[in-house]
Scaffold this active site. Sequence first.
Site, PDB file in Angstrom:
ATOM      1  N   GLU A   1      -5.699  -5.102  10.086  1.00  0.00           N
ATOM      2  CA  GLU A   1      -4.465  -4.493  10.649  1.00  0.00           C
ATOM      3  C   GLU A   1      -4.957  -3.265  11.624  1.00  0.00           C
ATOM      4  OE1 GLU A   1      -3.280  -2.574   6.813  1.00  0.00           O
ATOM      5  OE2 GLU A   1      -4.137  -1.713   7.018  1.00  0.00           O
TER       6      GLU A   1
ATOM      7  N   ASN B   1       0.756  -1.698  -0.221  1.00  0.00           N
ATOM      8  CA  ASN B   1       0.096  -0.243  -0.242  1.00  0.00           C
ATOM      9  C   ASN B   1       0.796   1.294  -0.229  1.00  0.00           C
ATOM     10  OD1 ASN B   1      -1.308   1.794   0.429  1.00  0.00           O
ATOM     11  ND2 ASN B   1      -2.223   1.125   2.942  1.00  0.00           N
TER      12      ASN B   1
ATOM     13  N   GLY C   1       2.263   1.725  11.022  1.00  0.00           N
ATOM     14  CA  GLY C   1       2.660   2.999  10.435  1.00  0.00           C
ATOM     15  C   GLY C   1       3.648   3.612  11.853  1.00  0.00           C
TER      16      GLY C   1
ATOM     17  N   GLU D   1      -7.100   4.750   7.875  1.00  0.00           N
ATOM     18  CA  GLU D   1      -6.868   5.719   7.552  1.00  0.00           C
ATOM     19  C   GLU D   1      -7.821   6.376   6.598  1.00  0.00           C
ATOM     20  OE1 GLU D   1      -2.695   5.618   5.352  1.00  0.00           O
ATOM     21  OE2 GLU D   1      -2.162   4.760   7.656  1.00  0.00           O
TER      22      GLU D   1
ATOM     23  N   HIS E   1      -9.460   1.132   4.503  1.00  0.00           N
ATOM     24  CA  HIS E   1      -8.707   1.168   5.533  1.00  0.00           C
ATOM     25  C   HIS E   1      -8.713   2.419   6.582  1.00  0.00           C
ATOM     26  CE1 HIS E   1      -4.500   2.370   6.451  1.00  0.00           C
ATOM     27  NE2 HIS E   1      -3.170   1.140   5.540  1.00  0.00           N
TER      28      HIS E   1
ATOM     29  N   SER F   1       3.303  -2.679  10.716  1.00  0.00           N
ATOM     30  CA  SER F   1       4.638  -2.425  10.727  1.00  0.00           C
ATOM     31  C   SER F   1       5.157  -3.733  10.049  1.00  0.00           C
ATOM     32  CB  SER F   1       4.959  -2.074  12.487  1.00  0.00           C
ATOM     33  OG  SER F   1       4.815  -0.695  12.363  1.00  0.00           O
TER      34      SER F   1
ATOM     35  N   LYS G   1       0.786   4.119   0.221  1.00  0.00           N
ATOM     36  CA  LYS G   1      -0.332   5.279   0.069  1.00  0.00           C
ATOM     37  C   LYS G   1      -0.539   6.845  -0.508  1.00  0.00           C
ATOM     38  CE  LYS G   1      -0.437   3.027   4.697  1.00  0.00           C
ATOM     39  NZ  LYS G   1      -0.159   2.974   6.106  1.00  0.00           N
TER      40      LYS G   1
ATOM     41  N   GLY H   1       5.260   1.063   4.718  1.00  0.00           N
ATOM     42  CA  GLY H   1       6.350   1.827   4.712  1.00  0.00           C
ATOM     43  C   GLY H   1       7.240   0.885   3.829  1.00  0.00           C
TER      44      GLY H   1
END
Length: 254
Positions: free
Chosen positions: A170, A9, A176, A100, A98, A216, A11, A238
């Site tokens: 998640e 992802n 993150g 976010e 997601h 992570s 982002k 990430g």
Amino acid sequence: MRKKIVAGNWKMNLDYNEGLSLFSEIINMIKDEVTGKQEAIVCSPFIHLHSLAQLAKGYNKISLGAQNAHQAESGAYTGEISAKMIRSVGVAYVILGHSERRQYFGETNELLAKKTDTALKNELKPIFCIGETLQEREANKHFDVIKSQMAEGVFHLDAAQFGKLVIAYEPVWAIGTGVTASSAQAQEIHAFIRKEIAAKYSQQVADDTTILYGGSCNPTNAPELFAQPDIDGGLIGGASLKSRDFVDILKVFN
Ligand code: PGA
């Protein structure tokens, strides 16, 4: 048997040229190094998707995903992107729900149920994300949260439609942050999700559902996480922005 999947992802990262060169690196590494049946999915920003789909032609180990899609088929929704548009450039998947999107764009389970329907209608396979916040876990509400995210977001589907989904667990506190759920914590929730699916549909549907862990995840912790019986891969933020890390995570399934 259910598929093993590692999805990246990206982002809101990487401009067009940066995205193309990262994707080219990933394809070349996969060609040389991935020997199993696992599938890689790259979920890039919308802008990149059409070109990445051209680059991915002919490689069956890599697919593309969008990170969101609107719930309506089309119409006066300035600035939005439809499932049909995404599908029309050769994209197979879309991330929905997601954390976010839930947190910053107010996406509710009810809205996500609609987005799921529209995606499926347009032959896009949702990677449907669920997960509890730190407060919810500390209040010992994580199982309830997961249960209602599933019940309200995707359990209106029939078994055939549900079979097209990938589920991603998640925990919000692990995204993150550099804090990963322990493999035991993740396995506990994955087993619970699979049990809920079996109760709603059947053991067969539950056994066939790919359930990814996200938060992570990196080349160091992926082997232990992916060794758990109910963890079928990862949704990687990430670490998906570095070709070496992303492909090393994918290679856990070699
Ligand atoms: P992270 O993100 O790997 O950077 O924690 C995961 C995600 O948000 O999908």
